[in-house]
Design a protein around this motif. Structure first.
Motif, PDB file in Angstrom:
ATOM      1  N   LYS A 243       0.852  -1.183   0.000  1.00  0.00           N
ATOM      2  CA  LYS A 243       0.000   0.000   0.000  1.00  0.00           C
ATOM      3  C   LYS A 243       0.886   1.231   0.000  1.00  0.00           C
ATOM      4  N   GLU A 409       2.068   0.713  -5.250  1.00  0.00           N
ATOM      5  CA  GLU A 409       1.075   0.433  -6.270  1.00  0.00           C
ATOM      6  C   GLU A 409       1.717  -0.092  -7.547  1.00  0.00           C
ATOM      7  N   SER A1267      -5.677  -4.273   1.344  1.00  0.00           N
ATOM      8  CA  SER A1267      -5.086  -2.939   1.420  1.00  0.00           C
ATOM      9  C   SER A1267      -5.529  -2.052   0.270  1.00  0.00           C
ATOM     10  N   TRP A1268      -6.183  -2.629  -0.738  1.00  0.00           N
ATOM     11  CA  TRP A1268      -6.524  -1.843  -1.923  1.00  0.00           C
ATOM     12  C   TRP A1268      -7.908  -1.203  -1.858  1.00  0.00           C
TER      13      TRP A1268
END
Length: 1317
Positions: A243, A409, A1267-1268
């Motif tokens: 993240k 990312e 985490s997305w």
């Protein structure tokens, strides 16, 4: 120490025999013989049985005789079973008690410190004590100690004490430890890792004590028959962020008030869900009551839940109206605003509608012309994705330094997740240093002490394995003293007789002074999971050019800085300042002699790189270089390097980023001769003498073996993502982003010795400017405006540098099945997907070809040939003018089988060619080749070549080798045409015309300008490249009297000299076939040699006489194809995402949520899943559900504005487990009350939703919060809401039943690498 105890009851540490012990197949480090408990007591068991029998007799006696007899008969078997059960139970109880007691004290057979024959050893604190541990000395160090030195030899053993709780903390200080001749040092073992904290401090100054032969000072040294086993607690060494961590942890960046703020009330309005600062406003409520009313209206219109921070500047109370104070009190819960007076310092952080409980405020009275201190208010909040943030308001403003953001990312298809490493280990080896530099030439370049410790291993050691050890302040700025150094060890795997392969694993090498791990004349070493951070000089260093079969697996190198040892280690000032090894008064040139420090220095291609990362080097991330001869201590050995000819080892899934010169660099070598009058440069300085051309068995007579670069991730390298010279070389499955130039191929040599090779890139992605805007720091020193969205971002070089995705230098290259994204020029900068090397003096082959490429929507400049101006200068060098490539299928130009060249190159044109002024290019059909013109015994001439059809558009070539004994020119020509060649001085006495890339029977006609009355000797020769020899058969040209006679048969060896014009005409026609990528025919390079005996002077320029006499009207030999209008479905890379975990599958999702204003501007509302688009045609909410285990869309549902209240129920009960949930809105909708439903789909708190605006949400239905998770909202009219995310699929955390595990190619290749001999 004995192998076994005579009584057989005590464990003994298994000691290898001296001498050839490392070849013993049974040797396992750290294993001791097991201790077996004695058998249970027989008497105890008998007592249990007796008791049971007595109890049975008592029962029988109380019964009548007959009944007793029957019952006794019936129960005999039952009682036997009961007795057995009871006795067995008792036996197991007793045995369990005994084993419990025994296990408490029994040593673990795998733990070296639990050997009962060890003696506790406490040498105390005596810096003068010289310790010798020898035969019969089996010591366990149990307390801190300081000694002068330790020598372990002749079977001596030193083990660091440990305990089950890991409570020991042992520090050993010594000048050195030498292990040799059967000596052993153990801290833990592979199967019994050290639990406590062990520290070895190596102390001493460089000018103290004498050197130990072969080792120097301040070291742990392993000599022949020595054993070093260090095994710390196993942990994840490094990984990639899952993240993004932004400035201050926030996606919208760090924000601080400034010192120079305005008088009155300074107000910030902050989004409570994202921490975005929405409003930055100032209200002078001291001077104007109207400002007070504006503040009041602002607060009243803000939505409930918004965070408001207020602070006084100078004074704010004079015209702060009562109703405004009341508004602040009611909406934000302030207790102090009602009584705020002149120049009081007041700060508040509150929440609209939150009341007193959500408010934090502070006030300071105005006294003695001062505010009486700082008023500080602060309060903690959380974003919807769980990130904590603190809002602070000060009455005295200060600046804060934001932390660097760290990307977590996959962006625009390229994995840009930052590496995060753990530097600490529970075994620490540390060099003790002084506070500042105190001795030697190093002080000229370093203000700090660089004389650290080092570990050095020599040949014929018994066993060396280092795992999970921290090395700090190690290495020395002198040759041979590195944190870890395998010195001339030869084969250290099975090939060398080591059944237990030598390795270093999980090391943390940081803040060190000379390299990281040095592999010197050592083969078969495994370096795994090791970190090198903030070190000087080449970090992972494969040294002399003879090292092979070493495997580097999942290592991380960060921040590699210049050092002084080798010229290639040095920066500019070091390069010029260190001149003790040059010849005479020579002054090194930094750019060509030095400045090549790299994180991975690989001096022989037959080594394996898998899953490594190199970032932040001042020059290169990974550098493959090629020694002509073995260097250093290996010089003069019988071992040939053959590095230029040896096939490449495994290169798989490596990543390079944030390096200044290049991420991956395959080129060049080092000077392998000493400085001399002929070449005054220093030994091992940078040299341009090597070309990588791998062949089977390193034999140039055998077929080429393509070097495979599989899965390279390269981003934010200032100059080059990758510079690759040589052939054959294939790059595939790779991602390039945000580099100055993504990828450049350079040919493997100079014609005619270069035979021609293949260089291909396929199935790869090139991104010009990604959404990773970066920060102006580290190697990314340049900051400016990007071309995609005009946002500020990191830039290569400066704001004018021409960014290129793929750069063509010479060739031949093949670019196929690749995708290009985000190449948009700016007013300051040309940015193109495909470009050419600037200021190029070299040749350019028409065999460069491109096919099956795809250009994204944000590619506005596909190709650019350059224009005069910054960076390109005049663009008049030979390579600039002759730039060309072949568009095989029209995927670049829309015209199949065409060639693209520079617009002013009339050697390649015909009347139907199509100009593209934006590219500065021209698109033509035809067939093309090259003529290599080599001249001798002439001046430094410029050559002018003219196509007979375009005499007013000649091309002037300067030549490549100015001031050399021969000159060369390499124009690209259209076949079946006529040309004339002229000079700006007297024509050369000897001229060679080579036919390059001519196929059998291809031809052109050439007229060369000479002085009248010149005599000629012209012969056709065949030149063999490998032997640099001519074939024995030559054919002599004979003269003819007219052009008509010359043209009768082009294959005849005739020439015609037109004395009226001074032109010597002949045909160049190939006799033989050409194979593959070779420049010349299979029989050798066909060349025409022209020798003149003319002694006349003058300028040999015949253009005025040649035309119009030999002018021919332009004709089209090969017609232009019809423009392609059909979309190419097979174009572009098959993969959408290029990551460092290729065994995982990713899903690309995009959410576009425009409001009414954005819709009127042409924006569309949609959700995209792997390019499958679900559109919203009417206002409302669209929800798309994707199965997180297989990646298929399992449902999509549209809710109109009328049905919008049903969304909450659908989100709560209509979505199956293990689902990815995507939500988009269209128009300015009144959001339903779905905050609780969104929290069940992954938000960290119930989010605030706009009553009138747009929303985009990405969530997950299941028992796991990824985490997305993302949620973005926007009030009406305040901007488009977008999400783009690459989501990993099939994770076990999702609850997926993974019947078949993903293939781990990296682990398969690791097995292959470590067993290959």
């Amino acid at each position: 120490m004995q192998d076994t105890d005579p009584r057989g009851s005590s464990p003994a540490f298994l000691q290898p025999q001296n001498g050839s012990s490392h070849r013993s197949s049974g040797y396992v480090p750290g294993r001791i013989a097991p201790l077996r408990p004695p058998p249970p007591s027989q008497s105890h068991a008998s007592a249990e049985f007796t008791s049971a029998r007595q109890e049975a007799r008592a029962t029988f006696a109380s019964l009548p005789a007959e009944q007793h007899r029957r019952r006794a008969e019936a129960n005999r078997h039952k009682n036997t079973l009961i007795c057995f059960v009871i006795s067995s139970f008792s036996l197991f109880v007793a045995l369990g008690i005994f084993l419990g007691i025994a296990s408490k004290y029994a040593p673990d057979e795998n733990c070296p410190d639990q050997n009962p024959r060890l003696k506790n050893w406490s040498p105390g604190q005596d810096p003068e004590k010289r310790v010798f541990i020898k035969k019969g000395d089996l010591f366990r160090l149990d307390s801190d100690a300081t000694v002068h030195s330790i020598v372990i030899q002749d079977g001596g053993l030193l083990v660091f004490g440990d305990d089950k709780e890991g409570s020991k903390n042992i520090t050993l200080r010594t000048r050195f430890i030498l292990i040799k001749d059967g000596g052993m040092l153990h801290v833990g073992a592979e199967k019994c890792r050290y639990k406590s904290k062990a520290t070895i401090v190596l102390y001493g100054k460089s000018n103290e004590d004498a050197d130990v032969p072969e080792f120097g000072k301040k070291f742990i040294g392993v000599g022949p028959e020595g054993t070093l086993e260090l095994h710390g607690h196993q942990k994840v060494s490094w990984t990639l962020l899952s993240k993004t961590i932004y400035f201050s942890g926030l996606a919208y960046g760090h924000h601080t008030f400034k010192k120079n703020f305005s008088r009155g009330l300074n107000v910030r309005v902050i989004n409570q869900d994202t921490a975005e600062v929405l409003e930055i406003l100032k209200f002078d409520t001291h001077q104007f009551s109207e400002e007070s009313l504006k503040l009041q209206n602002l607060l009243k219109k803000e939505s409930p839940g918004r965070i408001v921070a207020i602070a006084v500047g100078d004074s704010a109370a004079k015209n702060l109206l009562k109703e405004t104070r009341l508004t602040i009190q009611n909406l934000l819960g302030s207790k102090f605003v009602a009584g705020l007076s002149y120049r009081q310092a007041w700060a508040l952080v509150g929440v609209i509608g939150g009341g007193n409980s959500s408010c934090n405020e502070s006030v300071r009275n105005y006294e003695n012309h001062s505010t009486g201190g700082k008023a500080l208010a602060q309060k903690e909040f959380f974003t919807v994705d769980g990130q904590k943030f603190v809002v602070r308001a000060y009455s005295e403003w200060n600046d804060e330094n934001p932390q660097f953001p760290h990307m977590g990312e996959v962006i625009d298809g390229v994995d840009m997740r930052a590496e995060v490493g753990v530097l600490t280990r529970n075994i620490l080896i540390k060099g003790e240093t002084e506070n500042k530099c105190y001795h030697g030439k190093e002080c000229q370049f370093f203000s700090y002490d660089t004389f650290g410790g080092h570990i050095k291993i020599l040949k014929n050691f018994t066993s060396v394995h280092l795992s999970y050890v921290e090395l700090k302040q190690m290495g020395q700025q002198q040759i041979g003293s590195y944190p870890v150094h395998f010195h001339l060890c030869g084969d250290v795997d099975e090939k060398g007789g080591y059944s237990f392969k030598t390795y270093v694993e999980g090391l943390s090498i940081h803040h060190c002074f000379s390299r990281c791990v040095t592999v010197h004349a050592t083969n078969g070493l495994l370096i795994k999971d090791t970190i090198g951070y903030d070190t000087l000089g080449h970090c992972f260093f494969i040294e002399d050019g003879i090292e092979q079969r070493n495997t580097l697996f999942h290592n991380l190198g960060l921040v590699t800085k210049p050092g002084t040892l080798l010229p290639t280690d040095r920066n500019s000032s070091m390069c010029i300042g260190i001149r003790d090894k040059v010849y005479g008064s020579y002054v090194p040139v930094p750019a060509t002699d030095c400045m090549a420090v790299s994180t991975f220095w690989i001096a022989h291609p037959n080594n394996h790189l898998i899953n490594n990362a190199a970032a932040g080097s001042q020059d290169a991330g990974i550098w493959y270089l090629f020694h002509k001869f073995a260097t250093g201590d290996s010089y003069g050995s019988a071992i040939e390097t053959k590095s230029e000819l040896t096939p490449l080892g495994i290169f798989y899934n490596n990543r390079v980023h944030s390096n200044f010169k290049a991420g991956l660099f395959i080129d060049k070598g080092v000077k392998t001769t000493n400085a001399s009058v002929d070449d005054p440069r220093e030994y091992l300085c940078l040299d341009n003498n090597a070309r990588f051309r791998p062949h089977q068995d390193a034999d140039p007579e055998k077929p080429r073996v393509a070097a495979l670069i599989d899965r390279l991730i390269s981003f934010k390298n200032n100059d080059h993502g990758a510079w690759i010279r040589g052939g054959d070389i294939l790059i595939q499955n790779s991602g390039f982003a945000d580099n100055g130039i993504g990828l450049t191929f350079a040919s493997d040599g100079s014609f005619p010795n270069d035979e021609g090779a293949s260089q291909e890139v396929s199935e790869s992605l090139f991104v010009g400017e990604s959404k990773n805007y970066g920060i102006p720091s580290g190697q990314n020193k340049y900051w400016g405006t990007g071309g995609i969205d005009n946002k500020t971002r990191t830039l290569p070089r400066n704001r004018t540098f021409p960014i290129r995705g793929f750069q063509i230098y010479d060739g031949p290259i093949h670019l196929t099945k690749c995708t290009f994204k985000n190449f948009v020029p700016t007013p300051d900068r040309f940015t193109s997907a495909v470009g050419f090397l600037m200021k190029n003096t070299w040749q350019m082959t028409p065999k460069n070809n491109i096919s099956l490429v795809k250009f994204g929507l944000n590619v506005s400049l596909k190709v650019f040939f350059g224009k005069p101006g910054p960076w390109f200068e005049d663009g008049d060098l030979d390579g600039d003018k002759t730039s060309i490539f072949h568009d095989l299928d029209g995927s670049v130009t829309d015209y199949k089988d065409t060639y693209v060249g520079r617009m002013d190159n009339y050697l390649i044109q015909h009347p139907k060619c199509i100009n593209n002024t934006e590219w500065n290019g021209v698109i033509c059909s035809g067939t093309y080749a090259q003529v290599y013109v080599q001249t001798w015994n002439g001046q430094n001439l410029s050559m002018t070549i003219v196509r007979d059809e375009y005499p007013s558009n000649p091309m002037v070539l300067r030549g490549i080798n100015q001031r050399a004994i021969f000159q060369q020119y390499q124009p690209v020509v259209m076949l079946q045409k006529g040309y004339t060649i002229h000079w700006n001085g007297k024509a050369p006495n000897v001229t060679y015309l080579y036919l390059i890339n001519f196929n059998k029977n291809d031809w052109i006609r050439v007229g060369l300008c000479y002085q009248p009355n010149t005599d000629f000797v012209i012969v056709l020769e065949t030149f063999q490249r490998q032997s640099s020899a001519l074939s024995t058969k030559t054919e002599r040209y004979t003269p003819v009297s007219s052009m008509l006679e010359l043209e009768k048969n082009r294959s005849d060896k005739k020439f015609y000299f037109d004395s009226s014009t001074g032109l010597l005409f002949l045909f160049l026609q190939a006799k033989y076939n050409r194979d593959g990528h070779s420049y010349c025919s299979s029989q050798g390079c066909e060349r025409i040699k022209i020798v003149t005996k003319d002694s006349a002077k003058g300028i040999s320029n015949c253009m005025a006489k040649a035309y119009p006499k030999y002018y021919q009207g332009p004709t089209v030999i090969k017609q232009m194809p019809v423009k392609t209008t059909v979309l190419c479905k097979k174009c572009g890379a098959t993969q959408m995402v290029f990551t460092s975990d290729p065994h995982k599958n990713y899903l690309l999702v995009q959410i576009n949520s425009p409001g009414k204003k954005e819709l009127s501007g042409g924006q569309q509302a949609f959700i995209s899943v792997n390019d499958t688009i679900f559109s919203l045609k009417d206002n409302g909410i669209l929800i798309v559900v994707v199965d997180a285990c297989i990646g298929t869309v399992s449902g999509n549902k549209l809710f109109s504005e009328v049905d919008i209240k049903r969304v909450d129920g659908y989100l709560k009960s209509g979505i199956p487990q293990r689902s990815i949930v995507l939500l988009s809105t269209r128009g300015d909708i009144d959001s339903p009350n779905i905050s609780e439903a969104l929290m069940s789909l992954g938000t960290a708190k119930p989010p605030y939703l706009q009553s009138n605006g747009s929303m985009a949400f990405l969530g997950f239905k299941g028992n796991f919060k990824p985490s997305w998770i993302k949620l973005f909202t926007s009030p009406a009219g305040q901007g488009l809401v977008q999400i783009e995310k690459y989501i990993p699929l099939q994770l076990e955390e999702y609850g997926c039943a993974r019947a078949i595990k993903s293939r781990r190619k990296d682990l398969e290749l690791l097995k292959k690498a470590t067993r290959s001999h």
